[in-house]
Design an enzyme around this catalytic site. Structure first.
Site, PDB file in Angstrom:
ATOM      1  N   HIS A 113     -17.438 -10.893 -19.272  1.00  0.00           N
ATOM      2  CA  HIS A 113     -18.138 -12.060 -18.699  1.00  0.00           C
ATOM      3  C   HIS A 113     -17.218 -12.828 -17.751  1.00  0.00           C
ATOM      4  O   HIS A 113     -17.391 -14.032 -17.562  1.00  0.00           O
ATOM      5  CB  HIS A 113     -18.662 -12.999 -19.793  1.00  0.00           C
ATOM      6  CG  HIS A 113     -19.407 -12.307 -20.890  1.00  0.00           C
ATOM      7  ND1 HIS A 113     -20.770 -12.144 -20.879  1.00  0.00           N
ATOM      8  CD2 HIS A 113     -18.960 -11.675 -22.008  1.00  0.00           C
ATOM      9  CE1 HIS A 113     -21.142 -11.470 -21.962  1.00  0.00           C
ATOM     10  NE2 HIS A 113     -20.053 -11.161 -22.667  1.00  0.00           N
ATOM     11  N   GLU A 122     -12.885  -5.985   1.299  1.00  0.00           N
ATOM     12  CA  GLU A 122     -14.198  -6.608   1.538  1.00  0.00           C
ATOM     13  C   GLU A 122     -15.143  -5.645   2.247  1.00  0.00           C
ATOM     14  O   GLU A 122     -16.333  -5.575   1.941  1.00  0.00           O
ATOM     15  CB  GLU A 122     -14.037  -7.859   2.398  1.00  0.00           C
ATOM     16  CG  GLU A 122     -13.282  -8.982   1.725  1.00  0.00           C
ATOM     17  CD  GLU A 122     -12.954 -10.070   2.736  1.00  0.00           C
ATOM     18  OE1 GLU A 122     -13.771 -10.980   2.893  1.00  0.00           O
ATOM     19  OE2 GLU A 122     -11.895  -9.980   3.390  1.00  0.00           O
ATOM     20  N   LYS A 161      -3.917 -17.835   6.836  1.00  0.00           N
ATOM     21  CA  LYS A 161      -4.740 -16.853   6.117  1.00  0.00           C
ATOM     22  C   LYS A 161      -4.211 -15.421   6.156  1.00  0.00           C
ATOM     23  O   LYS A 161      -3.718 -14.957   7.174  1.00  0.00           O
ATOM     24  CB  LYS A 161      -6.169 -16.848   6.697  1.00  0.00           C
ATOM     25  CG  LYS A 161      -6.993 -18.069   6.368  1.00  0.00           C
ATOM     26  CD  LYS A 161      -7.234 -18.295   4.884  1.00  0.00           C
ATOM     27  CE  LYS A 161      -8.209 -17.290   4.309  1.00  0.00           C
ATOM     28  NZ  LYS A 161      -9.565 -17.485   4.840  1.00  0.00           N
ATOM     29  N   SER A 166      -6.695 -14.811  10.242  1.00  0.00           N
ATOM     30  CA  SER A 166      -7.827 -15.591  10.713  1.00  0.00           C
ATOM     31  C   SER A 166      -7.517 -16.098  12.118  1.00  0.00           C
ATOM     32  O   SER A 166      -6.374 -16.445  12.417  1.00  0.00           O
ATOM     33  CB  SER A 166      -8.048 -16.773   9.766  1.00  0.00           C
ATOM     34  OG  SER A 166      -8.744 -17.819  10.434  1.00  0.00           O
TER      35      SER A 166
END
Ligand code: ARG
Length: 460
Positions: free
Chosen positions: A162, A296, A289, A283
């Site tokens: 969970h 992804e 970043k 970025s």
């Protein structure tokens, strides 16, 4: 009757006017089936040899056609010959060029076959190769995972259920779960291959042929294990594509889960892993970043791979026997899943190899004493307590710790005996993440001895 000049030479006989430009561009598949050309040449060569073997054409004609096909293939390799939209598809492009090169004898090639059995023979050969390449690439990712397991063999992290911390586990145990998923993916591909490895050629357009062909000869030439038994099924069966695309969809369920975990582990909140500069991106606006783009995108690409399966399933649904042009729509989703899988697997493998795991951060997260509550309960079961009773006692200990803002590992044996007389002094020694991990020696458990044995076996 006036004959149209530019009507397709392969089927123009019954047409009075050429296909309209827009209709031609719309119906052509050459834009994407061009990549089948090496298979189409192989299939045509095998077919030509068979035509000579059975006496349908002469040996001299066979030699001219085979030589011409090799030459056309060379022209396609080098880019000297570029098929046109007017060729419609790769099969007609190759035949057109062959006839330009060797003249009228080229017109003998298409005896006893149709593009309907030809195209799906090409595609089956393509999928056989694709399965070998993807199986290899999955093996590459498995190897990368084993490399990480070995490098961080003793690293402990929290296992989650969970997405809540559950019990301490070895990082290697966690990663080998992905290894096992990938092994099943390879088993599925091996099983799929059995149903890909069937020769359709010889089915003709739908009903077979009156010519005395030898399908076993062609199967042997092309390396097919079996021959399709029913000509109508042979030209319309796309089950093997559906199976392959399903296998790719399941593979991407696995890849996207792994990619998702890496993305999560790389957050400041988790801090379990640091991405290599060479396998991450920045970025354009936020200078600080470092983004896990590869992970992804692998996760994101599962969308198109699932979509490709649904696309072909939907195309095939309700089609009457046998060949229908709808089936031309099978190729782009197939090619896309092959390319997406190959690219994702190789890039992900390299990225995984470059990961730097933060053993301290993982150990700190795993040293949360509440993760050992199950160990307390199992200790009591070993001491003769029924599990439900033991669970309740451990629950009382957890509650006590929460109320007093301490950890179960802060309690010594004496303190624990206030909850159950069954706690001996040895409980103190057992209440560490390392003990918790290493005592789980059960088959399939997270113990270091298990991981060591498994890694030794897998490295062979
Ligand atoms: N380009 C077609 C395909 O990809 C080849 C078979 C076409 N047959 C036909 N009769 N139109 O499926």
């Amino acid at each position: 009757m006036a004959k149209a000049k530019t009507t397709n030479t392969s089927w123009g006989g019954r047409f009075k006017v050429p296909t309209a430009g827009g209709a031609q561009a719309f119906t052509a598949s050459i834009g994407f089936d061009i990549r089948l050309y090496p298979y189409d040449v192989r299939v045509s060569i095998a077919h030509t040899k068979m035509l000579a073997h059975t006496g349908i054409i002469s040996a001299a004609d066979r030699n001219k056609i085979v030589k011409g096909l090799h030459a056309v293939e060379k022209e396609l390799d080098s880019g000297k010959f570029t098929p046109q939209v007017s060729d419609e598809d790769i099969h007609m492009a190759i035949e057109r060029r062959l006839r330009e090169r060797i003249g009228s004898v080229g017109a003998k090639l298409h005896a006893a076959r149709s593009r309907n059995d030809q195209v799906i023979t090409d595609v089956r050969l393509f999928v056989k190769d694709a399965i070998a390449v993807i199986d290899d690439a999955i093996g590459g990712l498995q190897k990368a995972l084993i490399g990480v397991c070995k490098k961080y063999e003793s690293a402990i992290m929290p296992g989650y259920t969970h997405l809540q911390r559950a019990q301490p586990v070895l990082l290697g145990h966690h990663l080998l779960a992905y290894y096992d998923m990938l092994s099943r993916d390879r088993e599925r591909l091996a099983s799929c291959l059995e149903r890909v490895d069937i020769l359709p050629l010889g089915a003709g357009a739908i009903a077979g042929t009156t010519l005395p062909i030898d399908r076993a000869y062609v199967a042997k030439e092309l390396g097919f294990a079996r021959i399709a038994e029913n000509s109508m099924d042979a030209v319309s069966d796309r089950d093997f594509i559906l199976e392959f695309l399903s296998d790719m969809a399941i593979l991407f369920a696995h890849l996207s889960r792994l990619a998702g975990e890496i993305t999560m582990w790389a957050t400041a909140e988790f801090g379990f892993v640091t991405l290599h500069d060479a396998y991450s991106t920045g970025s354009s606006m936020m200078p600080q970043k470092k983004n896990p783009d590869i992970a992804e995108l692998v996760r994101g690409k599962s969308g198109r791979v699932y979509g490709n399966l649904v696309s072909v399933l939907t195309t095939i649904k309700g089609l009457p026997l046998a060949y229908n042009s709808d089936l031309q729509e099978d190729k782009e989703p197939l090619f896309d899943s092959v390319d997406t899988a190959t690219g994702s697997l190789t890039t992900l493998a390299a990225m995984v190899t470059s990961l730097r795991f933060n053993e301290e951060a993982m150990a700190a997260a795993a040293s949360d004493g509440f993760l050992l509550a199950t160990d307390l309960a199992e200790y009591l079961v070993s001491a003769g307590e029924p599990f439900r009773k033991a669970h309740e006692v451990a629950g009382n200990i957890v509650l006590h710790c929460l109320e007093n803002d301490i950890s179960p590992t802060d309690l010594d044996a004496k303190a624990l005996r206030k909850f159950s007389k069954k706690f001996g002094d040895d409980i103190e020694r057992l209440m560490t993440p390392r003990q918790s991990v290493d005592r789980r020696k059960v088959v399939g458990g997270t113990a270091s001895s298990n991981l060591k044995r498994r890694l030794r076996k897998l490295s062979k």
